[in-house]
Design an enzyme around this catalytic site. Sequence first.
Site, mmCIF file in Angstrom:
data_model
loop_
_atom_site.group_PDB
_atom_site.id
_atom_site.type_symbol
_atom_site.label_atom_id
_atom_site.label_comp_id
_atom_site.label_asym_id
_atom_site.label_seq_id
_atom_site.Cartn_x
_atom_site.Cartn_y
_atom_site.Cartn_z
ATOM 1 N N ASN A 211 -16.793 -23.055 57.677
ATOM 2 C CA ASN A 211 -17.635 -23.157 56.485
ATOM 3 C C ASN A 211 -16.736 -23.749 55.407
ATOM 4 O O ASN A 211 -15.839 -23.061 54.903
ATOM 5 C CB ASN A 211 -18.143 -21.753 56.128
ATOM 6 C CG ASN A 211 -19.129 -21.769 54.976
ATOM 7 O OD1 ASN A 211 -19.185 -22.721 54.209
ATOM 8 N ND2 ASN A 211 -19.884 -20.690 54.859
ATOM 9 N N CYS B 13 -18.367 -18.719 48.318
ATOM 10 C CA CYS B 13 -19.271 -17.567 48.302
ATOM 11 C C CYS B 13 -18.575 -16.211 48.392
ATOM 12 O O CYS B 13 -18.015 -15.750 47.420
ATOM 13 C CB CYS B 13 -20.338 -17.724 49.371
ATOM 14 S SG CYS B 13 -21.708 -16.599 49.040
ATOM 15 N N GLU C 233 -22.412 -23.836 48.349
ATOM 16 C CA GLU C 233 -21.969 -23.657 49.747
ATOM 17 C C GLU C 233 -23.036 -24.248 50.682
ATOM 18 O O GLU C 233 -24.237 -24.132 50.411
ATOM 19 C CB GLU C 233 -21.851 -22.150 50.000
ATOM 20 C CG GLU C 233 -21.554 -21.739 51.428
ATOM 21 C CD GLU C 233 -21.716 -20.229 51.637
ATOM 22 O OE1 GLU C 233 -22.612 -19.611 51.025
ATOM 23 O OE2 GLU C 233 -20.920 -19.666 52.424
HETATM 24 N N1 CDV Z 1 -22.816 -16.732 51.973
HETATM 25 C C1 CDV Z 1 -22.195 -15.580 51.637
HETATM 26 O O1 CDV Z 1 -20.983 -15.441 51.781
HETATM 27 N N2 CDV Z 1 -22.991 -14.591 51.156
HETATM 28 C C2 CDV Z 1 -22.481 -13.292 50.816
HETATM 29 C C3 CDV Z 1 -23.524 -12.213 51.032
HETATM 30 C C4 CDV Z 1 -23.895 -12.083 52.460
HETATM 31 C C5 CDV Z 1 -23.032 -10.864 50.521
HETATM 32 C C6 CDV Z 1 -22.013 -13.217 49.375
HETATM 33 O O2 CDV Z 1 -20.919 -12.703 49.159
HETATM 34 O O3 CDV Z 1 -22.741 -13.608 48.461
#
Ligand code: CDV
Length: 314
Positions: A110, A172, A47
């Site tokens: 994003n 993510c 990401e």
């Molecule tokens: N970049 C992210 O989405 N990070 C989240 C953290 C903040 C919990 C993740 O789910 O890994």
Amino acid sequence: MARVITVAAAQLGPVPRDASRGTVVARMVALMEQAAQVRAALVVFPELALTSFFPRWAIDDDSVLNGFFESSMPSRETQPLFATARRLQLGVCFGYAELARQAGSLRRFNSSALVGPDGSLIGHYRKVHLPGDREPQPGFEHQHLEKRYFETGDLGFPVWRAFGGVVGMLICNDRRWPEAWRVLGLQAVELVLIGYNTPMRNPEAPEHDRLVAFQHSLVLQSGCYQNGTWAVAVGKAGIEEGQAMLPDSMVVAPSGEIVARATTSGDELVVAEIDLDATRSYKTTIFDFGAHRVPQAYRMIIERTGAEPPEAGT
Ligand code: CDV
């Protein structure tokens, strides 16, 4: 018949705040060269691969913020990724901050791009589940301001026929949400590409900190198993601008087993040979959705609780 391809998770070590796009793209091209040497069909990057994970900072100046965003894809600076894909006949997936101009207004997402071995864009996904806050939180050593900088993705959870199979992307935090996996699963996804930036510490709930790596593999393994799919999950790892980020990039099988895993916190290529037909023995037995799913029962609960169901294919 087996549909075997080699995939590579291209984990990146820390990207400093002042790193130029050229420096980062050169690191990515070096990993693509390594992937070509093992005859990979596809290499997956994290990401927001092109920059430091800037949502850790409160940035008020739009001209500074825009420096982390891409207003076109490819751009002059990211063109080498597309040219290298074509030269090496190698697919590539990478995350980036997207600045879109739509109907005269600027929108920020994003996003991740999927590029084919001919160097052309196959598809594009915008992250749906944005964690963190809009406003900086007092007392937090590092902020997590994705809600401040990005809109919720408006492209749904699409899949593409590519690399001999059915491919989808998550970004993510999306990987923690069973609905996201299931909407891909309902479209018969066979390979899910996931980039992440996961801090090792969560100031909102420090009691979770010891479980960060466990919960990361937990959601990947269950997402794959429950939907009969492969996944390639790739992180930006190591100590980036003083913040520890989860390494542990991995390739997970439809059985839920981890078949390859990073061993460092730096730039590292994690390679696995995967058979897309291995999805069949899950999709046609225990997770044969046509035979065993009970949508009417879920609908009843959804109607009673008022929860919105995700729509397949949107
Ligand atoms: N970049 C992210 O989405 N990070 C989240 C953290 C903040 C919990 C993740 O789910 O890994």
